[in-house]
Write a protein that holds these residues in place. Structure first.
Motif, short mmCIF file in Angstrom:
data_model
loop_
_atom_site.label_atom_id
_atom_site.label_comp_id
_atom_site.label_asym_id
_atom_site.label_seq_id
_atom_site.Cartn_x
_atom_site.Cartn_y
_atom_site.Cartn_z
N SER A 120 0.84 -1.19 0.00
CA SER A 120 0.00 0.00 0.00
C SER A 120 0.88 1.24 0.00
O SER A 120 1.87 1.31 0.73
CB SER A 120 -0.90 0.01 1.24
N PRO A 121 0.54 2.24 -0.81
CA PRO A 121 1.41 3.42 -0.92
C PRO A 121 1.39 4.32 0.31
O PRO A 121 2.26 5.16 0.46
CB PRO A 121 0.83 4.16 -2.14
N PHE A 148 5.36 10.55 -4.03
CA PHE A 148 6.52 10.28 -4.88
C PHE A 148 6.23 9.11 -5.82
O PHE A 148 5.57 8.14 -5.44
CB PHE A 148 7.75 9.93 -4.03
N VAL A 149 6.72 9.23 -7.04
CA VAL A 149 6.63 8.14 -8.01
C VAL A 149 8.04 7.89 -8.54
O VAL A 149 8.69 8.81 -9.05
CB VAL A 149 5.69 8.50 -9.19
N SER A 150 8.52 6.67 -8.37
CA SER A 150 9.87 6.34 -8.80
C SER A 150 9.93 4.87 -9.20
O SER A 150 8.89 4.21 -9.32
CB SER A 150 10.88 6.60 -7.67
N GLU A 151 11.16 4.36 -9.39
CA GLU A 151 11.32 2.94 -9.73
C GLU A 151 10.73 2.04 -8.65
O GLU A 151 10.35 0.91 -8.91
CB GLU A 151 12.81 2.60 -9.90
N TYR A 156 3.42 7.45 -0.43
CA TYR A 156 2.93 8.63 0.28
C TYR A 156 3.61 8.61 1.66
O TYR A 156 3.06 8.08 2.62
CB TYR A 156 1.42 8.58 0.46
N PRO A 157 4.81 9.14 1.79
CA PRO A 157 5.54 9.06 3.06
C PRO A 157 4.86 9.83 4.19
O PRO A 157 4.14 10.79 3.96
CB PRO A 157 6.91 9.65 2.72
N ASP A 158 5.11 9.35 5.39
CA ASP A 158 4.55 9.98 6.58
C ASP A 158 5.05 11.41 6.72
O ASP A 158 6.25 11.67 6.67
CB ASP A 158 4.94 9.15 7.81
N SER A 159 4.13 12.34 6.91
CA SER A 159 4.52 13.72 7.21
C SER A 159 3.73 14.23 8.40
O SER A 159 3.52 15.44 8.55
CB SER A 159 4.29 14.63 5.99
N SER A 160 3.30 13.29 9.26
CA SER A 160 2.50 13.66 10.42
C SER A 160 3.08 13.15 11.73
O SER A 160 3.15 13.88 12.71
CB SER A 160 1.07 13.12 10.29
#
Length: 219
Positions: A120-121, A148-151, A156-160
């Protein structure tokens, strides 16, 4: 009480959830009519602590705490349903739905699931909708505002909760830890009282009793 104590309800330190409490307190949203929330996450979480805790105690209790905080009213009845499929062999629930009724008549509907796919992203997919007599409040932090979209795929990294800014730990978990350190250093009281923590546990207990008994239970 004369001890320095705190309980790890980190959402009290999340500015989004805290702002809702502020607007409830100043009357901007009026009285709560009903509230819906969800907190879903990948199965990687429960696989790390199999047998140590379950969904209601580890996940839902965070939502229960801020809901009790918002309601400023005693929870009186709970009805809940659960299902166990992917975690059945470990005796753990996959998903729980619960409806909590408060003494003032307000209703809270909670959803929690921790068996989303490992790829899960997003680490946590959580939402809140609070409907009051004068306004509505929403929280939707599925993508945390950065993607972010990459290889490696989409993420969707944590920013909370726990992330780094300029090499320093940031987020509500860091705020929670620092608040307790300040309580100890200054001999002050935590914003979370033992009574509030106890009341959250009472709701968790009622959820588990309702699941086991298959009916609505009283607190």
């Amino acid at each position: 009480y004369d001890k320095v104590v705190t309980v790890g309800f980190l959402l009290r330190f999340d500015p989004r959830f805290n702002m809702i409490k502020q607007r409830l307190d100043n009357g901007e949203l009026g009285d709560i009519i009903h509230l819906y929330c969800r907190r879903n996450s990948p199965i990687t979480g429960p696989k790390r602590y199999i047998g140590a805790s379950d969904l209601s105690m580890h996940v839902m209790i965070h939502d229960i705490d801020y809901i009790n905080w918002y309601m400023d009213s005693e929870p009186v009845k709970v009805i809940a349903k659960s299902r166990s499929v992917l975690l059945k062999e470990y005796g753990m629930n996959d998903v729980i739905y619960a409806i909590v009724t408060y003494e003032n008549g307000a209703i809270a509907y909670l959803e929690a699931c921790w068996v989303l796919p490992e790829n899960s992203p997003t680490i946590i997919d959580d939402k809140l909708e609070l409907v009051g007599t004068k306004g509505v409040a929403y929280v939707d932090s599925c993508d945390h505002g950065v993607r972010f979209v990459s290889e490696k795929g989409v993420s969707y990294p944590d920013s909370s909760h726990w992330y780094y800014t300029n090499g320093e730990v940031s987020g509500d978990l860091a705020e929670e830890v620092m608040a307790f350190i300040n309580n100890v250093a200054n001999n002050t009281k935590s914003i979370i009282t033992p009574k509030e923590a106890y009341d959250s546990l009472r709701v968790v207990d009622a959820i588990e009793r309702s699941i086991a008994e298959g009916k609505e239970v009283s607190l």
